[in-house]
Each structure stands twice: as structure tokens, then as C-alpha cells.
Design an enzyme around this catalytic site. Structure first.
Site, PDB file in Angstrom:
ATOM      1  N   HIS A  40     -47.611 -27.902 -63.108  1.00  0.00           N
ATOM      2  CA  HIS A  40     -48.683 -28.757 -62.572  1.00  0.00           C
ATOM      3  C   HIS A  40     -49.265 -28.048 -61.343  1.00  0.00           C
ATOM      4  O   HIS A  40     -48.552 -27.325 -60.651  1.00  0.00           O
ATOM      5  CB  HIS A  40     -48.039 -30.091 -62.179  1.00  0.00           C
ATOM      6  N   ASP A  86     -39.459 -29.332 -59.718  1.00  0.00           N
ATOM      7  CA  ASP A  86     -40.458 -30.391 -59.725  1.00  0.00           C
ATOM      8  C   ASP A  86     -39.956 -31.458 -60.708  1.00  0.00           C
ATOM      9  O   ASP A  86     -40.027 -31.273 -61.921  1.00  0.00           O
ATOM     10  CB  ASP A  86     -41.802 -29.789 -60.168  1.00  0.00           C
ATOM     11  N   GLN A  95     -41.759 -35.602 -63.514  1.00  0.00           N
ATOM     12  CA  GLN A  95     -41.714 -36.225 -64.842  1.00  0.00           C
ATOM     13  C   GLN A  95     -40.293 -36.508 -65.325  1.00  0.00           C
ATOM     14  O   GLN A  95     -40.110 -37.270 -66.281  1.00  0.00           O
ATOM     15  CB  GLN A  95     -42.433 -35.336 -65.878  1.00  0.00           C
ATOM     16  N   LYS A 103     -44.561 -42.898 -60.422  1.00  0.00           N
ATOM     17  CA  LYS A 103     -44.379 -42.580 -61.843  1.00  0.00           C
ATOM     18  C   LYS A 103     -43.138 -43.259 -62.406  1.00  0.00           C
ATOM     19  O   LYS A 103     -42.732 -43.017 -63.533  1.00  0.00           O
ATOM     20  CB  LYS A 103     -44.271 -41.064 -62.035  1.00  0.00           C
ATOM     21  N   CYS A 131     -54.172 -31.343 -64.713  1.00  0.00           N
ATOM     22  CA  CYS A 131     -53.756 -30.542 -63.539  1.00  0.00           C
ATOM     23  C   CYS A 131     -52.877 -29.379 -63.966  1.00  0.00           C
ATOM     24  O   CYS A 131     -51.895 -29.037 -63.276  1.00  0.00           O
ATOM     25  CB  CYS A 131     -53.024 -31.387 -62.504  1.00  0.00           C
TER      26      CYS A 131
HETATM   27  N1  PLP Z   1     -45.593 -32.384 -61.099  1.00  0.00           N
HETATM   28  C1  PLP Z   1     -45.753 -32.918 -62.302  1.00  0.00           C
HETATM   29  C2  PLP Z   1     -45.021 -32.327 -63.466  1.00  0.00           C
HETATM   30  C3  PLP Z   1     -46.598 -34.012 -62.471  1.00  0.00           C
HETATM   31  O1  PLP Z   1     -46.770 -34.547 -63.678  1.00  0.00           O
HETATM   32  C4  PLP Z   1     -47.278 -34.537 -61.346  1.00  0.00           C
HETATM   33  C5  PLP Z   1     -48.232 -35.652 -61.483  1.00  0.00           C
HETATM   34  O2  PLP Z   1     -48.797 -35.868 -62.522  1.00  0.00           O
HETATM   35  C6  PLP Z   1     -47.055 -33.949 -60.108  1.00  0.00           C
HETATM   36  C7  PLP Z   1     -46.201 -32.885 -60.014  1.00  0.00           C
HETATM   37  C8  PLP Z   1     -47.725 -34.447 -58.865  1.00  0.00           C
HETATM   38  O3  PLP Z   1     -47.314 -35.744 -58.578  1.00  0.00           O
HETATM   39  P1  PLP Z   1     -48.042 -36.525 -57.383  1.00  0.00           P
HETATM   40  O4  PLP Z   1     -49.486 -36.590 -57.745  1.00  0.00           O
HETATM   41  O5  PLP Z   1     -47.378 -37.864 -57.400  1.00  0.00           O
HETATM   42  O6  PLP Z   1     -47.806 -35.736 -56.162  1.00  0.00           O
END
Ligand code: PLP
Length: 416
Positions: free
Chosen positions: A123, A200, A203, A226, A366
Site C-alpha cells: 500500500h 504493515d 489488513q 478497519k 493505493c
Molecule cells: N496498509 C494496508 C495494507 C492498507 O490496506 C491500508 C488501508 O487501506 C493502509 C496500510 C493504510 O491504513 P490507514 O489509511 O488507516 O492509515
């Protein structure tokens, strides 16, 4: 006990909504999840009965609010199997957690010609902070490849991690392909060269039982919104001792020990990284979301998602004229299912299914590096959570048939 989505749905007021004359089928859970009534009520309860600033006052309300906030640190720690509550920092979201590490650890530990290893399925929030760090320090970025089956190419990653590697940052579960990466194996490779492994977990923490000790990572980041919690709350976990090695990220109230004209010393533990008044009400409501998930049991959450994801992939693949991306092995993936309808732009698909009350995502999610690898500008994505039922997948498939009909792409097996 297994999850009963039909029962759970009664806890989610928004799921009673009609959208464009149809019952809402909310299949955009990888973006954010809906909130159950206890979480919403927890926000109201806090403001009606407990509101006070924390860590500073000694009056009863301040003490109560502080305790309620700190209790959630313990719940968040337990959620990921962490050993010490004091290794949990509250941030705004996963993005801020990753930026915090890039600044507070990265700036002090990286220099020219060092290497940062990422993957092509990251992401943007696990790419851009490292690009900024590379620009500040002169370090280089390397990206591990993806295999045609949607799994990370683990051998290419192994070759990439070497003496110059200072940090590896990888998603636990892809928000586009659903791929679950073998973090424990990656931790071994990373630690063999003395580098830091950042995961990260945006998810994975909502959808899988997570144990950071079993994963063997050094840092794990995730977002409350989430996983049934409010927006504006993120979590950063660092392995014991790591926070103490890091300089502060933001300066201000509450993160200091002593302030003198010529300089200051820092508070200990997570407080060093929580400058200013934090998001108290939302953190407390996140605690209620964690209670809700743990009453269900994370094993059961995972089982339900495997079931509905397998059902959805099977339905999409057998409908004809639809390409599904990502692993087929249900054990190697989570509930984010990306697909394309042949000859129909993903934005058109999303608009058409929305007319039937179905919320799915269209775009690059993203993850522009991954889109480039897949050689597509965008995809559609359906993503599931505890309240989703098979009939919502059926409704999606019917609406997709409409999209195919409208764009003249009707498969002979499904034409009516
Ligand atoms: N990493 C992953 C795999 C994600 O799916 C997301 C959000 O969709 C993020 C990071 C970023 O999360 P946030 O927007 O809550 O910071």
C-alpha cells in the site's frame, strides 16, 4: 462458536439502510468497516459521563478517563499477543505508525547506500514514508517481486536481503490480492543480516489471529477503523526495548520528562510518542471494538472469512468474463478479492452495482506499483467482514451480469 452473520447484522445500524432502493450490501471492508452499536454507544457514553483530559488531572473524571484510555493499550497489546502493554503506541492510523518509525528509527539508523526492502504489493502508506526516508538519507529502495499466483516471490526477496539491508517493510496481508505473506520466514532472513522487520498489519490485525512473537517482527502497525473501531486511531507496536532506542517523532505536552530552557528530556515508554492530547474518546471506543471481536473469537472471524471468500471467488470465476487476481489457496489469502469484468471499466462496474445497493471499491487501491505489475489501470475489489452473507455475494453477481449486459459482454452461460 461459529459466526452467525444474520444475528450480528442486528448490531450494525447502518446495515439497515436502503441504498438506491435496495438493502445495502457493504463489501468495502478493506477500506473501512462498519461500527456496531456498542462502539457507537461507547463514544456517546464517554462524552456524556467521562470526558476529561488524560494523564494530567488528578480529579475523578481525569483519573477515570485515563484508566479507560490505558485499559485499551492493554487490550490492543493482547490482540496481537504482545508481551508488554508499554510497547503499544497510539497514533492516528497505520500510515502515521509507519511514518513514525521512518522518522524516529529510520533517520537515526540509515545512511547513504543502505537498502530498504519492500515488495511490489505494498500500500502507498508502506512505500511513500520509505521513499521520503531514502530521499533524506541517500538510502536505496528495492522491491521484491510477486509470482503469477499472487504470492510473494520469496526467493527473490531472500536474494535481495543482504549486507546493505537496514530495514525490510512488508504487508502481512495485501489489500488488493488478499495474499498473506510468510512473516516468520521473512523475519529470519531479515534478522540474519541484522536488519529491522516492519510489518504493515492494516489488513491482518482485523481478520486473523495475530501473535507478534510468533511472527518475529520488530514493528507491527494497524488501524482501528478497519476492525469495527472509530477512525483516527492507529496502533504501533515495537519489540521490547525498541521504543527506548528511538528519538521522539513529535514534540509537545505529555511526551517530556523535564523541560529546561536549553532542552528537554523525554517521557518513558509509549508516552514519548504521544505528544499532545490524544484521541481519547475514539481510543476508548476502539477498546469496545476489540471486546466485540474477542467475544466472537478471532479464529471464528478468520473461519467465516475463509468461507465467504471461497464462495465469492468461486462465484466470480464461474460466472464467465471475469478475471480474479490473487491466490486461490484459501489458507494463503484473506478476504480482499480483486477482479475485472472483461471490457468494462472498474468505475463503470462500481457505479452499476451501486445502483443495486452494493458497495465495492474501484481504483488502484493505493497500490499503483501493484497495478503496474498486473498491467491494469485499476480493478474492482469486494472485501468481506463478519456481517457479510452469501446472499450479498449473489446480489453482486447479479449486478455484475447487468454490467456485462450493458456493455455488450454477456457470457453465453449466463445470458438470460
Ligand atoms: N496498509 C494496508 C495494507 C492498507 O490496506 C491500508 C488501508 O487501506 C493502509 C496500510 C493504510 O491504513 P490507514 O489509511 O488507516 O492509515
Amino acid at each position: 462458536m461459529s459466526i452467525q452473520p444474520a444475528q450480528l447484522r442486528k448490531d450494525f445500524p447502518i446495515l439497515e439502510r436502503q441504498i438506491n432502493g435496495h438493502p445495502l450490501a457493504y463489501l468495502d471492508n478493506a477500506a473501512t468497516t462498519q461500527k456496531p452499536r456498542p462502539v457507537i454507544e461507547s463514544l456517546v457514553h464517554y462524552y456524556e459521563t467521562q470526558n476529561a483530559n488524560i494523564h494530567r488531572g488528578i480529579h475523578t473524571l481525569a483519573v477515570e478517563a485515563t484508566k479507560a484510555y490505558e485499559d485499551v493499550r492493554a487490550k490492543a497489546s493482547k490482540h496481537i499477543g504482545a508481551t508488554n502493554t508499554e510497547d503499544i503506541v497510539f497514533t492516528r492510523n497505520t500510515t502515521e505508525s509507519l511514518n513514525l518509525v521512518a522518522r524516529a528509527w529510520g533517520d537515526a539508523n540509515l545512511q547513504e547506500d543502505d537498502e530498504i526492502v519492500l515488495s511490489l504489493m505494498e500500500h502507498h502508506s508502506n512505500i511513500v514514508p520509505w521513499q521520503l526516508l531514502a530521499a533524506r538519507t541517500g538510502a536505496r529502495l528495492r522491491y521484491a517481486d510477486i509470482a503469477p499466483n499472487g504470492l510473494l516471490q520469496i526467493d527473490s526477496l531472500r536474494k535481495m536481503i543482504g549486507n546493505r539491508t537496514k530495514l525490510v517493510s512488508i504487508t502481512h496481508m495485501s489489500n488488493v490480492l488478499g495474499t498473506i505473506n510468510p512473516i516468520a520466514e521473512i523475519a529470519e532472513m531479515t534478522h540474519a543480516v541484522g536488519a529491522l522487520l516492519i510489518v504493515d498489519g492494516a489488513q491482518s490485525a482485523p481478520h486473523l489471529p495475530v501473535d507478534v512473537n510468533q511472527l518475529g517482527c520488530d514493528v507491527f502497525a494497524f488501524s482501528a477503523h478497519k476492525m469495527l473501531g472509530p477512525t483516527g486511531v492507529g496502533v504501533l507496536w515495537a519489540r521490547p526495548g525498541l521504543l527506548a532506542e528511538m528519538d521522539p517523532f513529535l514534540g509537545g505536552g505529555e511526551m517530556i520528562s523535564i523541560v529546561r530552557p536549553e532542552g528537554s528530556t523525554w517521557a518513558e515508554g509509549p508516552h514519548k510518542f504521544e505528544a499532545g492530547t490524544p484521541n481519547i474518546a475514539d481510543v476508548i471506543a476502539f477498546g469496545t471494538a476489540l471486546d466485540y471481536l474477542h467475544d466472537l473469537g478471532m479464529e471464528n472471524v478468520r473461519e467465516h472469512e475463509k468461507h465467504i471468500t471461497a464462495y465469492a471467488i468461486d462465484a466470480l470465476e464461474s460466472s464467465g468474463g471475469i478475471t480474479v487476481h490473487g491466490p486461490r489457496d484459501i489458507e494463503a489469502r484473506g478476504g480482499a478479492v480483486s477482479f475485472e469484468v472483461d471490457g468494462v471499466h472498474p468505475h463503470d462496474v462500481s457505479t452499476i452495482v451501486d445502483a443495486y445497493g452494493i458497495a465495492i471499491r474501484a481504483g488502484h487501491h493505493c497500490a499503483q506499483l501493484l497495478m503496474r505489475y498486473l498491467n491494469v489501470p485499476a480493478t474492482n475489489r469486494a472485501s468481506f467482514y463478519i456481517y457479510n452473507e452469501e446472499h450479498e455475494v449473489d446480489a453482486l453477481l447479479n449486478a455484475l451480469e447487468e454490467a456485462k449486459r450493458m456493455f455488450g459482454n454477456v457470457d453465453s452461460r449466463t445470458a438470460v
